[in-house]
Design a protein around this motif. Sequence first.
Motif, mmCIF file in Angstrom:
data_model
loop_
_atom_site.group_PDB
_atom_site.id
_atom_site.type_symbol
_atom_site.label_atom_id
_atom_site.label_comp_id
_atom_site.label_asym_id
_atom_site.label_seq_id
_atom_site.Cartn_x
_atom_site.Cartn_y
_atom_site.Cartn_z
ATOM 1 N N GLY A 27 0.822 -1.217 0.000
ATOM 2 C CA GLY A 27 0.000 0.000 0.000
ATOM 3 C C GLY A 27 0.847 1.254 0.000
ATOM 4 O O GLY A 27 0.483 2.277 -0.570
ATOM 5 N N THR A 29 1.541 3.220 2.468
ATOM 6 C CA THR A 29 1.124 4.323 3.342
ATOM 7 C C THR A 29 2.129 4.607 4.459
ATOM 8 O O THR A 29 2.159 5.713 4.984
ATOM 9 C CB THR A 29 -0.274 4.072 3.944
ATOM 10 O OG1 THR A 29 -0.269 2.785 4.571
ATOM 11 C CG2 THR A 29 -1.339 4.104 2.877
ATOM 12 N N MET A 32 5.871 5.552 2.149
ATOM 13 C CA MET A 32 5.930 6.862 1.492
ATOM 14 C C MET A 32 6.144 7.985 2.501
ATOM 15 O O MET A 32 6.690 9.032 2.158
ATOM 16 C CB MET A 32 4.650 7.108 0.676
ATOM 17 C CG MET A 32 4.545 6.248 -0.552
ATOM 18 S SD MET A 32 5.809 6.612 -1.809
ATOM 19 C CE MET A 32 5.072 8.019 -2.654
ATOM 20 N N SER A 77 -9.999 -1.563 3.008
ATOM 21 C CA SER A 77 -11.334 -1.293 2.466
ATOM 22 C C SER A 77 -11.921 -2.545 1.835
ATOM 23 O O SER A 77 -13.105 -2.843 1.990
ATOM 24 C CB SER A 77 -11.269 -0.195 1.405
ATOM 25 O OG SER A 77 -10.903 1.013 1.993
ATOM 26 N N ALA A 97 -6.948 4.455 10.637
ATOM 27 C CA ALA A 97 -6.677 5.623 9.792
ATOM 28 C C ALA A 97 -7.949 6.254 9.250
ATOM 29 O O ALA A 97 -8.888 6.508 10.002
ATOM 30 C CB ALA A 97 -5.714 5.238 8.685
ATOM 31 N N SER A 98 -7.986 6.488 7.933
ATOM 32 C CA SER A 98 -9.101 7.206 7.310
ATOM 33 C C SER A 98 -9.562 6.416 6.086
ATOM 34 O O SER A 98 -8.873 5.502 5.648
ATOM 35 C CB SER A 98 -8.600 8.577 6.862
ATOM 36 O OG SER A 98 -7.597 8.414 5.878
ATOM 37 N N PRO A 99 -10.722 6.756 5.522
ATOM 38 C CA PRO A 99 -11.194 5.999 4.356
ATOM 39 C C PRO A 99 -10.156 5.928 3.232
ATOM 40 O O PRO A 99 -9.940 4.853 2.659
ATOM 41 C CB PRO A 99 -12.433 6.778 3.910
ATOM 42 C CG PRO A 99 -12.931 7.453 5.147
ATOM 43 C CD PRO A 99 -11.698 7.775 5.950
ATOM 44 N N SER A 100 -9.509 7.036 2.923
ATOM 45 C CA SER A 100 -8.569 7.015 1.795
ATOM 46 C C SER A 100 -7.327 6.177 2.107
ATOM 47 O O SER A 100 -6.803 5.494 1.232
ATOM 48 C CB SER A 100 -8.180 8.437 1.378
ATOM 49 O OG SER A 100 -7.752 9.187 2.489
ATOM 50 N N ILE A 101 -6.878 6.221 3.345
ATOM 51 C CA ILE A 101 -5.728 5.384 3.717
ATOM 52 C C ILE A 101 -6.139 3.909 3.661
ATOM 53 O O ILE A 101 -5.380 3.051 3.199
ATOM 54 C CB ILE A 101 -5.214 5.732 5.138
ATOM 55 C CG1 ILE A 101 -4.765 7.184 5.221
ATOM 56 C CG2 ILE A 101 -4.108 4.769 5.584
ATOM 57 C CD1 ILE A 101 -3.382 7.484 4.763
ATOM 58 N N ASN A 103 -8.121 2.628 1.714
ATOM 59 C CA ASN A 103 -8.171 2.226 0.302
ATOM 60 C C ASN A 103 -6.799 1.816 -0.227
ATOM 61 O O ASN A 103 -6.692 1.224 -1.285
ATOM 62 C CB ASN A 103 -8.708 3.369 -0.567
ATOM 63 C CG ASN A 103 -10.208 3.548 -0.407
ATOM 64 O OD1 ASN A 103 -10.897 2.631 0.052
ATOM 65 N ND2 ASN A 103 -10.717 4.704 -0.779
ATOM 66 N N MET A 104 -5.756 2.195 0.481
ATOM 67 C CA MET A 104 -4.391 1.884 0.017
ATOM 68 C C MET A 104 -3.711 0.857 0.912
ATOM 69 O O MET A 104 -3.051 -0.056 0.426
ATOM 70 C CB MET A 104 -3.543 3.166 0.012
ATOM 71 C CG MET A 104 -4.013 4.210 -0.965
ATOM 72 S SD MET A 104 -2.911 5.663 -0.952
ATOM 73 C CE MET A 104 -3.538 6.559 0.426
ATOM 74 N N SER A 185 -10.473 9.464 14.901
ATOM 75 C CA SER A 185 -10.117 8.835 13.626
ATOM 76 C C SER A 185 -8.744 9.319 13.181
ATOM 77 O O SER A 185 -8.207 10.265 13.745
ATOM 78 C CB SER A 185 -11.152 9.149 12.546
ATOM 79 O OG SER A 185 -10.866 10.374 11.936
ATOM 80 N N THR A 186 -8.206 8.662 12.163
ATOM 81 C CA THR A 186 -6.919 9.062 11.592
ATOM 82 C C THR A 186 -5.888 9.271 12.697
ATOM 83 O O THR A 186 -5.288 10.334 12.819
ATOM 84 C CB THR A 186 -7.067 10.363 10.752
ATOM 85 O OG1 THR A 186 -8.318 10.343 10.108
ATOM 86 C CG2 THR A 186 -5.970 10.462 9.718
ATOM 87 N N VAL A 187 -5.697 8.254 13.507
ATOM 88 C CA VAL A 187 -4.779 8.433 14.640
ATOM 89 C C VAL A 187 -4.048 7.126 14.912
ATOM 90 O O VAL A 187 -4.568 6.033 14.671
ATOM 91 C CB VAL A 187 -5.581 8.908 15.877
ATOM 92 C CG1 VAL A 187 -6.449 7.805 16.450
ATOM 93 C CG2 VAL A 187 -4.660 9.471 16.960
ATOM 94 N N LEU B 57 -10.878 6.527 -3.543
ATOM 95 C CA LEU B 57 -10.297 7.753 -3.004
ATOM 96 C C LEU B 57 -8.938 7.433 -2.392
ATOM 97 O O LEU B 57 -8.828 6.517 -1.568
ATOM 98 C CB LEU B 57 -11.227 8.308 -1.921
ATOM 99 C CG LEU B 57 -10.889 9.683 -1.351
ATOM 100 C CD1 LEU B 57 -11.232 10.774 -2.363
ATOM 101 C CD2 LEU B 57 -11.642 9.928 -0.042
ATOM 102 N N LYS B 67 2.174 3.234 -9.466
ATOM 103 C CA LYS B 67 1.006 2.434 -9.092
ATOM 104 C C LYS B 67 -0.250 2.850 -9.860
ATOM 105 O O LYS B 67 -1.257 2.154 -9.837
ATOM 106 C CB LYS B 67 0.731 2.575 -7.591
ATOM 107 C CG LYS B 67 1.438 1.526 -6.740
ATOM 108 C CD LYS B 67 1.027 1.625 -5.280
ATOM 109 C CE LYS B 67 -0.358 1.054 -5.014
ATOM 110 N NZ LYS B 67 -0.677 1.030 -3.576
#
Lengths: 279, 158, 714
Positions: A27, A29, A32, A77, A97-101, A103-104, A185-187, B57, B67
């Motif tokens: 992913g 995350t 990066m 996800s 984390a969060s929805p976008s994280i 997703n990865m 969230s996101t923590v 997203l 990617k």
Amino acid sequence: MVEVYKPQSLKEALELLEFNDCTVFAGGTDLMVKKKQWTGLEPCFDKPVVLISEIDELTEIKRDENYLYIGAACTFSQLIESSLIPEFYKCVFVEMASPSIRNMATIGGNICNSSPAGDCLPLLYALDANLLIQSSCRNFEVPIEDFIIGPGRNILKSGELVTKVKILNSNFNIIKYRKVGARKSTVLSKLSFIGLADMEDKRLHDIRLAFGAVAPTVVRNREIEAEILNMYSMGLVDVQEITGYYSILIRPIDDQRSTAKYRKSSCKRLLEDFIKSLL
Amino acid sequence: MIKNIKLQLNHQEIELYVHPLKRLLDVLREDCGLLGSKEGCGEGECGACSVFVDGELVNSCLFPVGKAENKQVLTIEGFRDTVRYDVLRESFEEAGAVQCGFCSPGMMMAAEGLLRRHPHPAEQQIREGISGNLCRCTGYNMIIDAVMLASKRGDGLW
Amino acid sequence: MKTDISAPVKRDDVADKLAGLTCYIGDMRNEDMLYAKTLRSKEARAKIASIEYPVMPEGYFIVGKNDIPGRNRVKLLLEDWPFFAEDVVNYIGEPIALIVGSDKAVIQELIAATKVIYQKLEPILSIDDSGLLPIYGETNSFADYSFGKGDIDKVKRIAKYIYEGTYETGYQEQFYLEPQGVIAEFKEGKATIYGSLQCPYYIKNAVIDCLGISSDRVRIVQATTGGAFGGKEDYPSLLAGQAACAALKANKPVCLLLERNEDIECTTKRHPSRIRLTSYVDEGFKLIGLEADIVIDAGAYAGLSGVVLQRAMFAAAGVYNVENLRVHGKAIATNKVVSGAFRGFGSPQAFFAIEMHMEHAAKEMGVDPMEFKLQNVVKKWDKSTTGGIFRDKNLLPEMVQRVTEMSGFAEKKQTSKKPRNDNKRRGIGLSMFLHGCGFTGNGERDHIKAHVKLAKNSRDEVEILISNVEMGQGINTTMKKIAANALEIPIERVIFINPDTDRVPDSGPTVASRTIVVVGRLVYEAAIELKEKWQVGAVQEAECSYQYPEGYEWDNDSLSGDAYTNYSWGVNAVEVELDTLTFESKIIGVWAVFDIGKSIDDRIVKGQIDGGIVQGLGYASMEVMENQQGRFKQRSSTDYIIPTAMDIPIIQSELMCQPYSGGPFGAKGLGELTLVGSPIAYALAIEDAIDAGINSIPVRPELLMEVMADDKKY
């Protein structure tokens, strides 16, 4: 600048890893962020990079009579949306984390990152998850607690890849998960606790307890769990004694997110509460 | 190892000559001149750089362009030409959901991502849906009102 | 058109912001622009013995203290803050030099290859460190003020109750979503600086001093600013001076943008504070005397600390009438990042102290805190801490009444006491506060002297020429509304463009909740003048300068008189649910009533209210920034965290209106007020839930655990 490989199959990936000392990138995350440089510059990887997130064999979820198999490159996800994943796993995953994280970020990435605060780790420890590891010359299976050996450290050798997480199908009817973080969230977690129990007519058949972010690796202990089962069967549950056992294993640190004292005493109270809920 | 990478950006095939580990955010802003995605943190915390890759997203600051090869990337510049965007824009305007605006393009993408999953979200679902997008100006409630308004007004669009 | 000015209108900056079309400083592109990166101190305090730079390739430059043609001091209050460190460094992250060039990778290598040889000095890391070599002056304080009124020694003798308490507040990072940045260019002997900023003329003056050139050779242009909250009041002057010197040396445009984590670690923060209060109360529970000792941690250079301290001191008695008062305040120098401006500017610290103190004192005396507070609230014609006069009716009692109704306060107070069996406890707290709007003391009269201009073109469109900036708070819209309303023309015919000091007069900085009440009033007056002389199709101008209102007095030597000409008021209630296993708290309700005079746009006002309240809640709860050996422990966006949408409930707010005759349409200040009350209400709610005293914010679960274990109650 480093080479980047994008193998199309697991076989191709393993062949690449056999001959090259590479950074495996799923992913990304965490990687990066760790390798981030000044805006506009490519992240500074020091080894060739293998992108594995699109290898079909690594993104499958399967279930048979006995086991659930989760491909290491499945994103959180994907797991949350899969009908094969039990609901209580999802309760853990949605707090990451969060929805976008989500997703990865991948389950394999979270495992191989081997952070004591890895969000899915206490669940996997409690579920007795095994990891399937492959290299071009051998395949083997290892329990997650034998895989992770310290903060950020695991037994994976050059050439090897975690390909699947294998979890025995099990029945737990009492489930308690708590991720304690500084916001909702996101923590990153200050600590986390999971308690699983299989209880029927006041008889406790199985109990699993795991704590995250309070020791170099996730805390889980089968002997204590067996002792708790024993206490229940004899009708002599001593909460103090149980928390005392864990007190030796829970060895948190002070850092920028919390204090050792808080982490330890919160674990104690969450544990007490869970044990009492079974009485 | 700079190489050619093909992808579909806002519905157009493009070919880039870049290092595959370059952050998608930098590729969009520097190589493609698309400045709508913002860098608020560079660590996946703030969501100001949110874009869609094959409908998911993602934080483009954590997404190497390699990617995205052969995938569809949708940024605010592509999204703003849609009817759904118009509904969201009007709702954001009416609800007072924009102040300094730095989080706004990313917030729009997160709102779109949420409405794709939950066309008629409850308040808590909206909060979860935008939980990866920080806003320091509004305190979020007017953004939540805006998404709620869009979901009603755009009934059937998502 | 003449309409109700409070009725919301469409903000015309929103469509571009949503579409990603708005050009922020990081979106500006210039063909031959160079990049700059800052070489920073790694030591909290040290002499720089030497700096060994690698050989600069062609087109790469070092820009340091020797490249400043003018004075190496950022022009603020005291002149101690260098653009680039000279022979000593005073905090971790202090700029030593810039490395400038075209390729970021090369610049990064050059920075990495640079060796700074330090001779370490013992750093001053806390306001309690003593006996070390002072950073500033002989006493190591940037400011040390005292004032008082009445006879405090007398009330000490006659008071029935004496209550003493000490209150502490922590750092807070502004965390505007857009990190700081400027671009400087030098063409034909003239420096132009584009930047994300609040105060164009502060920067202009700083760059004039830095470059040692005349006023007409410096131009500042604001780029649309992605949030500021005070953080872009002082610091952009430093960045602008540095970038201007770099552009001069390189003879090319230079872009200096901070990365997020660099911004968190190196730019100004809200001052940590420690405030000791002693109150004297008579047998009828009247607050007859108060002593306040306020210490703020100013960091390595003076910056704006002197005025932050003054605002904190003037707010020492909160909303309460106390006739006998003694206030002492100090801004102490420490080897840490420079503390600076942040929404509220000293006031949140002081209000936290006095509101907690009044609550605790009441509990100690065995009286109802709300009754005790309301009994002592200032009324019309009462005197302020500095002996100024509250000239307008104070709506606080009605506001408290309304907030208690909205929140179901009394009932919740009762239910919070009932035992529960689910490891949860609830609590509710209520705060009362005010904010003096505009500059403190003689600032508007003697220092700022705001000047505004309206320019009408032949198409009968009117442009507002002021140096105040749109940074999210909506002045692009509210200023146009004020002008359109006064001129009785459609708002579409009023123009507001980001200020450029070559075009706009100095109407002062965008700070201190002054923009609407002070500058807005001047715009209104200029508009009335223009309307009176309006000639269709003619090019016309109208100007207006600030005049200190009649009947007010201020003496800056004794710090006495009207510290402010107008006050806005607020009452907040917060309800929390506390988990007794982990001491995590969840905010379950927020209710607020504000008196900001006439609202200029209800929707924009609500945006300010929600945003300010949430920043305040973050300040009181999760926004933790600890300094260890001169370095912040929380120095990334992963570790310094601000509220997300998941952390905040719906905020119910209402307005009450006691207009201020000196503001446009009766408007008063708004922006800062909204942050002041929620941290207190939050802390009081926690206190209510645990039935033990809170004396510091942020209220971390780690702290609560300690408080709960402690026997001492308040």
